[in-house]
Every structure is written in C-alpha cells, then in structure tokens.
Motif scaffolding. Structure first.
Motif, PDB file in Angstrom:
ATOM      1  N   GLY A  50       0.827  -1.197   0.000  1.00  0.00           N
ATOM      2  CA  GLY A  50       0.000   0.000   0.000  1.00  0.00           C
ATOM      3  C   GLY A  50       0.863   1.249   0.000  1.00  0.00           C
ATOM      4  O   GLY A  50       1.738   1.429  -0.845  1.00  0.00           O
ATOM      5  N   GLN A  51       0.643   2.116   0.987  1.00  0.00           N
ATOM      6  CA  GLN A  51       1.371   3.376   1.057  1.00  0.00           C
ATOM      7  C   GLN A  51       2.631   3.283   1.907  1.00  0.00           C
ATOM      8  O   GLN A  51       3.223   4.312   2.238  1.00  0.00           O
ATOM      9  N   TYR A  52       3.054   2.067   2.242  1.00  0.00           N
ATOM     10  CA  TYR A  52       4.223   1.915   3.107  1.00  0.00           C
ATOM     11  C   TYR A  52       5.289   1.043   2.463  1.00  0.00           C
ATOM     12  O   TYR A  52       4.999   0.103   1.709  1.00  0.00           O
ATOM     13  N   ARG A  53       6.532   1.368   2.801  1.00  0.00           N
ATOM     14  CA  ARG A  53       7.665   0.508   2.465  1.00  0.00           C
ATOM     15  C   ARG A  53       8.039  -0.235   3.731  1.00  0.00           C
ATOM     16  O   ARG A  53       8.279   0.379   4.789  1.00  0.00           O
ATOM     17  N   ILE A  54       8.084  -1.558   3.645  1.00  0.00           N
ATOM     18  CA  ILE A  54       8.344  -2.414   4.801  1.00  0.00           C
ATOM     19  C   ILE A  54       9.730  -3.028   4.664  1.00  0.00           C
ATOM     20  O   ILE A  54      10.085  -3.575   3.613  1.00  0.00           O
ATOM     21  N   TYR A  55      10.521  -2.964   5.731  1.00  0.00           N
ATOM     22  CA  TYR A  55      11.821  -3.631   5.784  1.00  0.00           C
ATOM     23  C   TYR A  55      11.845  -4.560   6.994  1.00  0.00           C
ATOM     24  O   TYR A  55      11.350  -4.196   8.069  1.00  0.00           O
ATOM     25  N   GLU A  56      12.415  -5.740   6.806  1.00  0.00           N
ATOM     26  CA  GLU A  56      12.619  -6.654   7.943  1.00  0.00           C
ATOM     27  C   GLU A  56      14.089  -7.043   8.005  1.00  0.00           C
ATOM     28  O   GLU A  56      14.674  -7.450   6.986  1.00  0.00           O
ATOM     29  N   TYR A  57      14.640  -6.921   9.190  1.00  0.00           N
ATOM     30  CA  TYR A  57      16.031  -7.324   9.447  1.00  0.00           C
ATOM     31  C   TYR A  57      16.008  -8.419  10.511  1.00  0.00           C
ATOM     32  O   TYR A  57      15.355  -8.279  11.553  1.00  0.00           O
ATOM     33  N   VAL A  58      16.697  -9.531  10.245  1.00  0.00           N
ATOM     34  CA  VAL A  58      16.809 -10.621  11.209  1.00  0.00           C
ATOM     35  C   VAL A  58      18.282 -10.968  11.371  1.00  0.00           C
ATOM     36  O   VAL A  58      18.997 -11.154  10.373  1.00  0.00           O
ATOM     37  N   ALA A  59      18.732 -11.019  12.614  1.00  0.00           N
ATOM     38  CA  ALA A  59      20.118 -11.404  12.918  1.00  0.00           C
ATOM     39  C   ALA A  59      20.102 -12.560  13.903  1.00  0.00           C
ATOM     40  O   ALA A  59      19.311 -12.571  14.846  1.00  0.00           O
ATOM     41  N   ARG A  60      20.968 -13.543  13.670  1.00  0.00           N
ATOM     42  CA  ARG A  60      21.118 -14.672  14.613  1.00  0.00           C
ATOM     43  C   ARG A  60      22.417 -14.502  15.376  1.00  0.00           C
ATOM     44  O   ARG A  60      23.468 -14.189  14.795  1.00  0.00           O
ATOM     45  N   HIS A  74      17.404 -14.967  17.881  1.00  0.00           N
ATOM     46  CA  HIS A  74      17.285 -14.002  16.792  1.00  0.00           C
ATOM     47  C   HIS A  74      16.867 -12.632  17.325  1.00  0.00           C
ATOM     48  O   HIS A  74      16.037 -12.529  18.226  1.00  0.00           O
ATOM     49  N   LEU A  75      17.457 -11.599  16.750  1.00  0.00           N
ATOM     50  CA  LEU A  75      16.971 -10.238  16.920  1.00  0.00           C
ATOM     51  C   LEU A  75      16.190  -9.896  15.656  1.00  0.00           C
ATOM     52  O   LEU A  75      16.712 -10.015  14.545  1.00  0.00           O
ATOM     53  N   VAL A  76      14.934  -9.507  15.823  1.00  0.00           N
ATOM     54  CA  VAL A  76      14.051  -9.232  14.696  1.00  0.00           C
ATOM     55  C   VAL A  76      13.685  -7.753  14.719  1.00  0.00           C
ATOM     56  O   VAL A  76      13.287  -7.228  15.764  1.00  0.00           O
ATOM     57  N   ALA A  77      13.821  -7.072  13.594  1.00  0.00           N
ATOM     58  CA  ALA A  77      13.466  -5.658  13.514  1.00  0.00           C
ATOM     59  C   ALA A  77      12.640  -5.422  12.255  1.00  0.00           C
ATOM     60  O   ALA A  77      13.002  -5.880  11.167  1.00  0.00           O
ATOM     61  N   VAL A  78      11.510  -4.730  12.418  1.00  0.00           N
ATOM     62  CA  VAL A  78      10.657  -4.345  11.289  1.00  0.00           C
ATOM     63  C   VAL A  78      10.613  -2.823  11.240  1.00  0.00           C
ATOM     64  O   VAL A  78      10.387  -2.163  12.261  1.00  0.00           O
ATOM     65  N   LEU A  79      10.848  -2.259  10.064  1.00  0.00           N
ATOM     66  CA  LEU A  79      10.825  -0.814   9.842  1.00  0.00           C
ATOM     67  C   LEU A  79       9.711  -0.493   8.850  1.00  0.00           C
ATOM     68  O   LEU A  79       9.592  -1.149   7.811  1.00  0.00           O
ATOM     69  N   VAL A  80       8.895   0.511   9.166  1.00  0.00           N
ATOM     70  CA  VAL A  80       7.819   0.956   8.274  1.00  0.00           C
ATOM     71  C   VAL A  80       8.000   2.443   7.990  1.00  0.00           C
ATOM     72  O   VAL A  80       8.042   3.254   8.929  1.00  0.00           O
ATOM     73  N   ILE A  81       8.138   2.797   6.716  1.00  0.00           N
ATOM     74  CA  ILE A  81       8.246   4.196   6.311  1.00  0.00           C
ATOM     75  C   ILE A  81       7.230   4.453   5.203  1.00  0.00           C
ATOM     76  O   ILE A  81       6.730   3.526   4.566  1.00  0.00           O
ATOM     77  N   GLY A  82       6.902   5.703   4.977  1.00  0.00           N
ATOM     78  CA  GLY A  82       5.895   6.052   3.986  1.00  0.00           C
ATOM     79  C   GLY A  82       6.459   6.116   2.587  1.00  0.00           C
ATOM     80  O   GLY A  82       7.640   6.393   2.385  1.00  0.00           O
ATOM     81  N   THR A  83       5.584   5.870   1.596  1.00  0.00           N
ATOM     82  CA  THR A  83       5.972   6.025   0.189  1.00  0.00           C
ATOM     83  C   THR A  83       5.353   7.272  -0.419  1.00  0.00           C
ATOM     84  O   THR A  83       5.936   7.898  -1.284  1.00  0.00           O
ATOM     85  N   ARG A  84       4.147   7.635   0.046  1.00  0.00           N
ATOM     86  CA  ARG A  84       3.491   8.841  -0.478  1.00  0.00           C
ATOM     87  C   ARG A  84       3.625  10.026   0.482  1.00  0.00           C
ATOM     88  O   ARG A  84       3.479  11.175   0.088  1.00  0.00           O
ATOM     89  N   THR A  85       3.855   9.725   1.745  1.00  0.00           N
ATOM     90  CA  THR A  85       4.132  10.754   2.742  1.00  0.00           C
ATOM     91  C   THR A  85       5.382  10.328   3.501  1.00  0.00           C
ATOM     92  O   THR A  85       5.752   9.151   3.473  1.00  0.00           O
ATOM     93  N   PRO A  86       6.040  11.254   4.223  1.00  0.00           N
ATOM     94  CA  PRO A  86       7.283  10.893   4.916  1.00  0.00           C
ATOM     95  C   PRO A  86       7.047  10.290   6.300  1.00  0.00           C
ATOM     96  O   PRO A  86       7.896  10.419   7.166  1.00  0.00           O
ATOM     97  N   ASN A  87       5.918   9.605   6.506  1.00  0.00           N
ATOM     98  CA  ASN A  87       5.601   9.081   7.832  1.00  0.00           C
ATOM     99  C   ASN A  87       5.305   7.591   7.786  1.00  0.00           C
ATOM    100  O   ASN A  87       4.524   7.122   6.944  1.00  0.00           O
ATOM    101  N   GLY A  88       5.917   6.848   8.711  1.00  0.00           N
ATOM    102  CA  GLY A  88       5.611   5.442   8.880  1.00  0.00           C
ATOM    103  C   GLY A  88       4.423   5.252   9.809  1.00  0.00           C
ATOM    104  O   GLY A  88       3.931   6.199  10.414  1.00  0.00           O
ATOM    105  N   ASP A  89       3.957   4.012   9.939  1.00  0.00           N
ATOM    106  CA  ASP A  89       2.775   3.716  10.747  1.00  0.00           C
ATOM    107  C   ASP A  89       3.134   2.733  11.851  1.00  0.00           C
ATOM    108  O   ASP A  89       3.429   1.565  11.579  1.00  0.00           O
TER     109      ASP A  89
END
Length: 485
Positions: A148-158, A220-235
């Motif tokens: 949708g209107q968000y870019r999702i990133y997932e980082y996983v480290a063991r 595992h350390l799990v990190a999810v990042l959400v940033i906007g694609t149409r606006t500069p705000n994540g959710d």
C-alpha cells in the motif's frame, strides 16, 4: 523551542525529495541485505502471505533509516544542494557523511527540490549492522516490500546463545541515553511487550517519522521498519502487527506491544470492542493468545488490545476483547487493518473449557480453537433430527423467523417439514379484528455438511413432487401425507 524552522514551501519541497529517496532506496541492496545463503532461511523471514501478497526483494533501507535502530549513532548532516546525494562514509569513521555528485534532477514542474536535512547513522565497526558496543551476529538478512502506502523492511540477525539479549540491552541503553541524539530528531518508545519494543523515530524537525518494532525470538533479533511512500511518515500500528508476525516466524511468541503505563499521553483515547479473528494456546496452560484485527493507517488508530470484564462461570470463561483508539470515529481516519494479539490469562489451567469472547463462544479444537456456530453452539447434537438443527435450518431459510412448524418425518438424512408463513401476521396469540390467510408449504430437505438444505417446496400431497427432482428421497417419510394447509 526557539529554534527557527524551515519556511513552509522549502520544507514541503525537501520532504518531497525525502519521500522519493525513501521509496527508491529499497530497490538496491542495502546494509545487511542477504538471501538464503546468508544463514537466515526463508522460513524465518516474513513471507509474501504476511505482507498481503506483496513481492519481496532483498535489501535494506537508505542511510537515513538505520536498521536495526541505533539512536546513539546519529548526527546531524547539513542539507546537500540539489543534484547531489548523501552516502555513508567509509567504515570505522564515527558519525560523519560524504557527498558525491549525482545526475541533475529532472522535474516537469521546475528545478530540482533541495535535499532535506536528515540524520545518518554512524558507520558501524565490525558487522554491517552492529554498533561499537553491540555483540556481533553470526548471520543476518534484510528484505523489503511495498505494501500500500508503506515501504516495509525486515532485518533478522542470529546471535550466539545469550548474545541476542545483550544486543537488545544495548538498544534499550541507547534509547535511555540518546533519546534525542541530534537536533530535530527524537526516539520514542510507544509500547512494549515481553519480547521487544515499538518505537517511533521523528526527524527532519518532526516533519517525518519512521516506525520500528524490535524484538527477541530465541537467538534471533528481529526488527521491522515501516516508512511512507506517499508521505514521509511510517505507521506504528503496521509495524506492531508485522513485528508480531515476524517474531512468530523466527520462533518467538506473537503478541502485541502495549503502551508503558507510566507514559503521559495527551491524546483522547477511547475503548472499543476488538474484532477477534482467532484463538490459540499460549506459552503456558493458563494463557490464551487472541488474534485480533487492529485499525491502521495512523499512529492514533489502535493500541493496547487486551481482555476486559473477565469472569469464569459454569465451567466457561467470559471476557471482552477491547482496544484503545483515538481515530475509530474519524471518517477515513484509519483506512487499513493489521493483525494484533491480546492475551487472556486464567487463575487456573484453561484445559478444555469454552471461552466466550465478545459474546461469541470458542471451543478447543486440536492445538487451537474454533468459533462456535451461533445457532448450533459448540457441540451440535449428533441427532440431525434434533430441534436445534431444525431451528438452525429455519434461520437460514427465507421465511418469517416465528413461522409455526411441524416436522412430518425425519430419518437423519432427509427431513419433511410443514411451515405456516403467516402464523404470526397478527402477532403472538392474534389481535382483535386481525386475520391473515394461511400460507402453508411443505419443505423437503436433505442434510449436508453445513446442515439442512431445502430440496423442494410444495403444496401437493404425498411424495410425487419431490420424487421428480430427487428419486432417492425415501417415500416412507411422505407417502401418506395429505396436502398441507
């Protein structure tokens, strides 16, 4: 306070440039990017199913968005002129940046917009993701997708045994020491659970934000990042929902972070009933995890899904499942939904007890729970001729609910029932001066997996009509029946 802000027109142009940079950054491999060969297998990562069918790519975010988050590794970087771009400096150089020429920006509406001032994480020492005080992971992987209107990133480290917790402790320490690491930047803990933290990073003088969930799942350390694609705000709500899904993928416990009890919040939050989508066993015999749908699309859409008004009676457990929202009543204020989890804890082992949530019963079914039928209950009668099955059939028919009925015959597989559809037209017991002509029909029905289904409606005597459409209908149930009415 007292700090001069960028003029409105320039600020909007700068934010537009930032959104473009954020949207395109995930197309290239970034820090921590990898694939199955990185040592983190696909099944540990979020899947396309978790992301609503979105296509998943390999790669991390741009340098503006540290992943995993490192509050103490940020420093203010001056805005660069249009036509250049900011890139990370060489490793082992603390909190600096370098600029390289870029192709002139092309715009249909005018000259290129000036680049926005932003904070860039200091290049790490050692691992591509680890900070100077953080332990080194033995494997790491980053993926991304647009939903949708968000870019999702997932980082996983063991990490080696025990060191994932140490990495999480480093993050908590940095949040306490470097909540505001640079001018115009702020890190805020919005909520937390047993596994991790929901964070909101504000930057560019508060005009932009990024939402993170960071948690532990075994080693595992799990990190999810959400940033906007149409606006500069994540959710943050999206980050919380995907964060709980990411924890489950990595072998952790899927829950929903809740706000710290001590944190003051001036927003007007109200309590609403949550939509329950599933129930499953928790980490111990006294706990259930309740899957819910949360309103999303704005930081104030939903938080703190939980059980309320808990009681145990007659061998059953009753509870309401609720959430807090400051925008549930705002038209179009929460345009999407994300999964969340509430926790129910009993004083004794739950065992095989039925759980009634928001007036809907759920019964144990294997390792999970199933929603009970609103008409048949949690344990439908084994006898298909039982009045419970007949009443359930009537509720599914296009007939007045209180029509008088007479079961003429039933063998468990076939049913003959006569209904008077006008029996209550004058009210229960009738009204003076009111009369309604009878509307009496005979229904021939067949039992299927979901219950009784009508084969034929007739006003004729005997079995002649039904045998024309179902030659296998047993004549013994209808042979001697007169015409209805």
């Amino acid at each position: 306070m007292g700090r001069s802000r960028t003029p409105l027109r320039r600020s909007k142009l700068a934010l537009a440039a930032l959104v473009v940079a954020v949207t395109t950054a995930g197309c290239a491999r970034g820090p921590g990017a990898g694939d199955g060969a990185s040592g983190i297998p696909d099944e540990v990562m979020l899947s396309s199913e978790d992301l609503g069918g979105a296509t998943i790519s390999t790669g991390g975010p741009d340098a503006i968005h540290p992943l995993p988050p490192r509050p103490c590794a940020s420093a203010t970087v001056p805005a660069t002129p249009a036509g250049s771009k900011t890139v990370p400096a060489t490793p082992a150089t603390p909190a600096v940046s370098a600029t390289v020429p870029a192709s002139p920006a092309v715009s249909a509406t005018g000259p290129a917009s000036p680049a926005v001032s932003a904070t860039v994480p200091a290049p790490p020492s050692g691992s591509a993701q680890a900070g100077p005080d953080s332990p080194e992971p033995v494997a790491e992987r980053t993926i991304n997708a647009t939903v949708g209107q968000y870019r999702i990133y997932e980082y996983v480290a063991r990490y080696p045994a025990g060191l994932a917790e140490e990495a999480m402790d480093v993050l908590r320490d940095e949040l306490s020491r470097c909540r505001r690491p640079a001018d115009g930047e702020d890190w805020k803990v919005l909520a937390e659970d047993d596994a991790g933290l929901l964070l909101l990073r504000s930057y560019s003088d508060g005009d932009a934000s990024a939402a993170y969930y960071v948690g532990l799942a075994e080693d595992h350390l799990v990190a999810v990042l959400v940033i906007g694609t149409r606006t500069p705000n994540g959710d943050p709500t999206t980050a919380a929902g995907l964060g709980s899904a990411a924890l489950a993928r990595a072998g952790g416990t899927r829950e929903t972070p809740v706000p710290p009890a001590s944190e003051a919040d001036p927003t007007d939050w109200n309590i609403y009933q949550a939509e329950v989508t599933g129930v499953r066993r928790g980490p111990d015999p006294r706990t259930l995890l309740i899957d819910v749908e949360l309103l999303a699309g704005h930081p104030d859409c939903a938080r703190n899904p939980r059980t309320d008004y808990y009681t145990e009676e007659n061998g059953m457990i009753y509870a309401n499942v609720v959430l807090d929202s400051a925008r549930a009543d705002v038209r179009g204020g929460c345009p999407s939904k994300v999964p969340g989890v509430a926790r129910l804890t009993s004083s004794t082992p739950i065992g095989a007890r039925v759980v009634v949530l928001n007036n809907e019963p759920w019964a144990p079914d294997g390792t999970g729970y199933r929603r009970c039928d609103p008409n048949l209950g949690c344990t439908p009668p084994a006898d298909h001729c039982d009045p419970t099955w007949v009443l359930a059939a009537m509720k599914g028919m296009d007939v007045p609910r209180n029509s008088s009925r007479n079961v003429e015959g039933c063998d468990g597989a076939w049913l003959v029932m006569t209904l008077n559809l006008n029996s209550t037209q004058c009210g229960a017991g009738g009204r003076p001066g009111c009369s309604a002509p009878p509307a009496v029909y005979r229904y021939f029905m067949r039992f299927e997996e979901a219950g009784w289904r009508t084969v034929l409606r007739s006003t004729a005597p005997g079995c002649g009509d039904v045998l024309k459409v179902r030659a296998d209908f047993p004549p013994a149930l209808c042979r001697t029946l007169p015409a209805p009415g």
